[in-house]
Design a protein around this motif. Sequence first.
Motif, mmCIF file in Angstrom:
data_model
loop_
_atom_site.group_PDB
_atom_site.id
_atom_site.type_symbol
_atom_site.label_atom_id
_atom_site.label_comp_id
_atom_site.label_asym_id
_atom_site.label_seq_id
_atom_site.Cartn_x
_atom_site.Cartn_y
_atom_site.Cartn_z
ATOM 1 N N ILE A 20 63.919 -35.813 36.791
ATOM 2 C CA ILE A 20 64.956 -35.731 37.819
ATOM 3 C C ILE A 20 66.228 -36.344 37.245
ATOM 4 O O ILE A 20 66.213 -37.482 36.757
ATOM 5 N N SER A 21 67.307 -35.585 37.264
ATOM 6 C CA SER A 21 68.559 -36.063 36.666
ATOM 7 C C SER A 21 69.705 -35.961 37.651
ATOM 8 O O SER A 21 69.768 -35.030 38.468
ATOM 9 N N GLY A 22 70.635 -36.934 37.565
ATOM 10 C CA GLY A 22 71.825 -36.942 38.409
ATOM 11 C C GLY A 22 73.056 -36.576 37.604
ATOM 12 O O GLY A 22 73.173 -36.928 36.418
ATOM 13 N N HIS A 23 74.001 -35.855 38.248
ATOM 14 C CA HIS A 23 75.237 -35.418 37.595
ATOM 15 C C HIS A 23 76.406 -35.574 38.565
ATOM 16 O O HIS A 23 76.241 -35.463 39.789
ATOM 17 N N THR A 24 77.590 -35.834 38.040
ATOM 18 C CA THR A 24 78.785 -35.975 38.868
ATOM 19 C C THR A 24 79.905 -35.087 38.324
ATOM 20 O O THR A 24 79.761 -34.465 37.258
ATOM 21 N N PHE A 64 73.443 -38.474 33.881
ATOM 22 C CA PHE A 64 74.353 -37.949 32.864
ATOM 23 C C PHE A 64 75.828 -38.089 33.244
ATOM 24 O O PHE A 64 76.704 -37.692 32.486
ATOM 25 N N GLY A 65 76.093 -38.650 34.428
ATOM 26 C CA GLY A 65 77.481 -38.794 34.845
ATOM 27 C C GLY A 65 78.194 -37.462 34.857
ATOM 28 O O GLY A 65 77.666 -36.449 35.321
ATOM 29 N N GLU A 66 79.419 -37.440 34.315
ATOM 30 C CA GLU A 66 80.195 -36.196 34.262
ATOM 31 C C GLU A 66 80.055 -35.452 32.941
ATOM 32 O O GLU A 66 80.751 -34.470 32.686
ATOM 33 N N PHE A 67 79.112 -35.897 32.097
ATOM 34 C CA PHE A 67 79.088 -35.424 30.714
ATOM 35 C C PHE A 67 78.292 -34.137 30.471
ATOM 36 O O PHE A 67 78.264 -33.635 29.351
ATOM 37 N N LYS A 68 77.647 -33.602 31.513
ATOM 38 C CA LYS A 68 76.970 -32.311 31.358
ATOM 39 C C LYS A 68 77.347 -31.379 32.509
ATOM 40 O O LYS A 68 76.497 -30.989 33.318
ATOM 41 N N PRO A 69 78.616 -30.999 32.582
ATOM 42 C CA PRO A 69 79.038 -30.091 33.657
ATOM 43 C C PRO A 69 78.480 -28.693 33.441
ATOM 44 O O PRO A 69 78.251 -28.268 32.303
ATOM 45 N N ILE A 70 78.273 -27.975 34.544
ATOM 46 C CA ILE A 70 77.810 -26.587 34.438
ATOM 47 C C ILE A 70 78.963 -25.607 34.621
ATOM 48 O O ILE A 70 78.793 -24.407 34.442
ATOM 49 N N THR A 71 80.142 -26.142 34.986
ATOM 50 C CA THR A 71 81.342 -25.320 35.108
ATOM 51 C C THR A 71 82.560 -26.228 34.960
ATOM 52 O O THR A 71 82.429 -27.453 34.801
#
Length: 251
Positions: A174-178, A222-229
């Motif tokens: 489970i991973s979190g992204h911003t 991963f914070g903002e470091f793996k955006p999908i767009t």
Amino acid sequence: MSRRRKKQNHEEHIDESWLIPYADLLTLLLALFIVLFSMSSIDAKKFQALSEVFNEVFTKGTGILEYPSPISRENATVLDEQEEQDDKEKEEKRDKEIDWQELVSLQKKINTYIIDKKLNNNLDTSLTDEGLLILIRDNVLFTSGSDQVRKEDLVIAKEISDLLVLDPPRNIIISGHTDNVPINNSQFSSNWELSVMRAVNFMKIIIENDKLDPSWFSAKGFGEFKPITSNETATGKAQNRRVEILILPRN
């Protein structure tokens, strides 16, 4: 005065030179029958080696009994090892295909849940090389800047946990992204910290399910470091703010 020829008594010697090619022919036939008999258990590589030997015999005239053993012990060992490796690779390929089909079936099950709950705009699934990915928009679970799952969304979180009860079980990340908007409040000094705590807190709710073993789960941020767009638009930022559930392949 006529002479009477004297009979010359002598033994006639029969020409036996035909026995040599006849013996060679019998030898070749015997070898041929041995090869045909062993073909039922010999693999393609060993048969190719024997074929080359017989081709050498018939084209160059080397006697079959004079030819050295077509397959040495060392070569036979190498061929056996290669055969074992080929069988292992086939088994692994078959296992991966079965594993992939299980993930496809699981994806269909989760997609049915999404449609039934009318969550198409909030949840999504995709099959990747890493496994089955479930994407959850952050507005489904969290308020802005918070790492706590909203009370009204606890039902969704628990229903998702039921979907993760697998037999046999799989490892799940489970991973979190911003998005890339900086955060600096009394609780978090960075988006990285926020993403980590969102993943951890969501995972805690998931593993409250007694049918799930916590040892199958891990959490990442991963914070903002793996955006999908792109983060250039409000829509892009909303898509990048997310929690992901990655169901891993077994192999």
